[in-house]
Design an enzyme around this catalytic site. Sequence first.
Site, PDB file in Angstrom:
ATOM      1  N   SER A 682       0.847  -1.188   0.000  1.00 23.88           N
ATOM      2  CA  SER A 682       0.000   0.000   0.000  1.00 23.88           C
ATOM      3  C   SER A 682       0.888   1.246   0.000  1.00 23.88           C
ATOM      4  CB  SER A 682      -0.942  -0.036   1.200  1.00 23.88           C
ATOM      5  OG  SER A 682      -1.978   0.910   1.062  1.00 23.88           O
ATOM      6  N   ASP A 773      -9.069  -5.554  -5.164  1.00 25.73           N
ATOM      7  CA  ASP A 773      -8.671  -4.409  -4.352  1.00 25.73           C
ATOM      8  C   ASP A 773      -9.423  -3.161  -4.810  1.00 25.73           C
ATOM      9  OD1 ASP A 773      -7.401  -2.475  -2.861  1.00 25.73           O
ATOM     10  OD2 ASP A 773      -5.373  -3.026  -3.457  1.00 25.73           O
ATOM     11  N   HIS A 805      -7.437  -5.722  -0.747  1.00 30.66           N
ATOM     12  CA  HIS A 805      -6.217  -4.943  -0.515  1.00 30.66           C
ATOM     13  C   HIS A 805      -5.214  -5.659   0.393  1.00 30.66           C
ATOM     14  CE1 HIS A 805      -3.847  -1.336  -0.629  1.00 30.66           C
ATOM     15  NE2 HIS A 805      -3.915  -1.148   0.671  1.00 30.66           N
TER      16      HIS A 805
END
Length: 829
Positions: A682, A773, A805
């Site tokens: 991320s 995601d 995610h």
Amino acid sequence: MASVLHPTPHFNGLRFSSSFFRPKSSLRSTTLAFFYYPAQALSTSSAMQVPGAVSEKGMPLGIDAATEEEYASQAKLLQEFSNIPIIDKAWIFKSDSANCSRAMFSVGQVNLLANKKRTVILSSHVSKTSKQSVDFQWTPFPIEMTGVSTVVPSPSGSKLLVVRNKENESPTQLEICGPSLLEKEIHIPQSVHGSIYNDKWFEGISWNHKETLIAYVAEEPSPLKPAFNDLGFKKEGCSEKDSGSWKAQGDWEEDWGETYSKKRKPSLFVVNINSGEVQAVQGISKSLSVGQVVWAPLSSHGCQNYLVFVGWSSENGPNQTPRKLGIKYCYNRPCALYAIRAPFQELKANEVPINDNEMDNFGTAINLTRGLSSAFFPRFSPDGRSLVFLSAKSAVDSGAHSATNSLHRIDWPADGKLQSSLNIIDVVPVVMCPEDGCLPGLYCSSFLSDPWLSDGCTMILSSVWGSTNVILSVNILSCEISRVTPNDSSYSWDVLALDEDNILAVSSSPIDPPQIKYGYHTGQMDQSNTWNWLNVSSPFARYSDKVKSFLSSLQFSILKIPVSDPSEILSNGARKPYEAIFISNKENKMDNACNPLIVILHGGPHSVSLTSYSKSSAFLSSLGYNLLIVNYRGSLGFGEEALQSLPGKVGTQDVNDVLAALDYVTGKGLVDVSKVAVLGGSHGGFLSTHLIGQAPDRFVVAAVRNPVCNLSLMLGTTDIPDWCYVEAFGSEGKDYFSEAPSAEYLKLFYNKSPISHLSKVKAPVLFLLGAQDLRVPVSNGLQYARALREKGVEVKVIVFPEDVHGIERPQSDFESFLNIGVWFKKYCK
């Protein structure tokens, strides 16, 4: 031109299978896909070979014997670490015997074959022979909770609610268990409500004081949709199983983003466990999604019983954006506490029902926290006089998705006459710049359902403190805060349950799997630092000799990293040192050759890496790597000024902090500068790809999980576009927010992104991407990977078709870190 089909590793049972190559027709198309892009283009001869061809040595194309052996070896090792159980929850109940109690633990293990998390319940009899001694007598075998979504004991511990959320539009099943048998089974059809929320965000399941009613949060029932059959439009609609017709799609309904794409709006319900009747709670605005419900104390006057819950408006973004922005892990969504009259009201003796005028006044939800932009995790004190709750007002007001929390109290009216102007008292304010050794602020992810010591005014809670998690006691009347866990401990601690005035906790470190601890107070409750901790022998602490051997060879420390450029324009908090966790082999001496180093970067950016045990970190350490886990400025746990120094400076300040941390350990002779890898997910992937572009000679290899590579692309596809504005512009980005950004803003987003430095990248990169995601859509990583391939950089991409995610499904998580291990070994050893 035909492309080469590269083999997919195959796992036989719980092991890597050397005979993993399969013909194309039997490849697993929904579990894992490998795409390998070599630095040079494929030769014509190799590209023209048919899929499934093998080399003269009998090996599938794209993998050699050494690589195959590496997969097999590392898979076996990773399995050793995957087998270690994790304690999720615990409850303690009073016993009829003096100095005894009963404990129940919910323990999680991965079930790789089923690709699910296995949850088991294990119970123990707790004997306190003296204050300095405690004995846990464990039941011989655990009970697996197959098909169980969650369990919630009643306040007295005499009943247990078991929730089974069914699939395929089947009824939700509630089971009420007594001490020795199933007392009641309630089936709730989809026409009443959908699945009960048990995700630790909207989740709220609460027994009333008489243990006759249960309030909970569930998906609202499906709306009626137009139906069609072979004659055209069908007015009366149809059921899901009606083969003679079909339902139209109907209007698109916005959801709460990441992990909620298939969930309907959370709504409030109450079930009467004696009759089995379920009622939806009326009077809540349709614009509110509800969660975290608790029962208010019974009033000494009147017969009303109220529910207190958290409400999130569907217009939750900057400038009251008329859409549901992603809410998971986003504490910057405005929310408030509400009170509503509960159904199934019961009259006490000699009580008169309320009249119609009173019912009109209390027939709608009352906002209890007007003027405060955030209020959640409500808890009532044991005497019912105080309502305590957390607030993320710093996050809401600044736009940062998470920030320093504050704790507040409302004095609950004894007469039960509620109003929206109740006085809100600050218990623990936001800490801007902590003094050395002092509380950096509150950073809580949850509360216990019953967090109170016997004095009725002291809460026990867990909170981040720098790079560790600690346990705190907070007196909600005097506002005194004490650190319960040892001041000199570098371990991370979490409170599990309270046993009267004793604390059941779990403690771990990067080199020590979770260990149960039992804490008791040795002085007066108003004295700090007077807690002693006993080790509790448990079945959870049993792990293989191989794991013990690996972990015993490791050591860790928390490093204080000075800010490289402590400019006067920075706030005091932003000039303070930040931290990094360094894990190394005990034999890694300064005069010896150093192990390869992996720099690990957390996401967020406003989250934190803790000194708690991590399967993935332990696995990578066991492969012979040192780890540098950097909590750059902007991380939780260091005060609000340090956290707020990052928005508007992503891609520069955080990059410089990581490089300064790397320089710090290099200067101490702890790093072989020719063997440094970087790993992040991320925002950690954002940082990782920035680093290999901005400092291309510092890193020999990288691996990224769902990385943010191009903010200008992410802006139009993510469930949190406001995040892009705030992190790129700072808190003023809230004012610039638009679903249709200008060309000028798009240029700024691009220049802030790793893709703007792509031309300088040299390091081979492994991409691990979740196809479902919604936070950082798969297109972000794929665009960057394709651009790297275009310029000749070695790239490997693995896409997990069903993952979101976090890439947390057991098989996906296992295969992710196995491939990270093999990828790094290829370039660092």
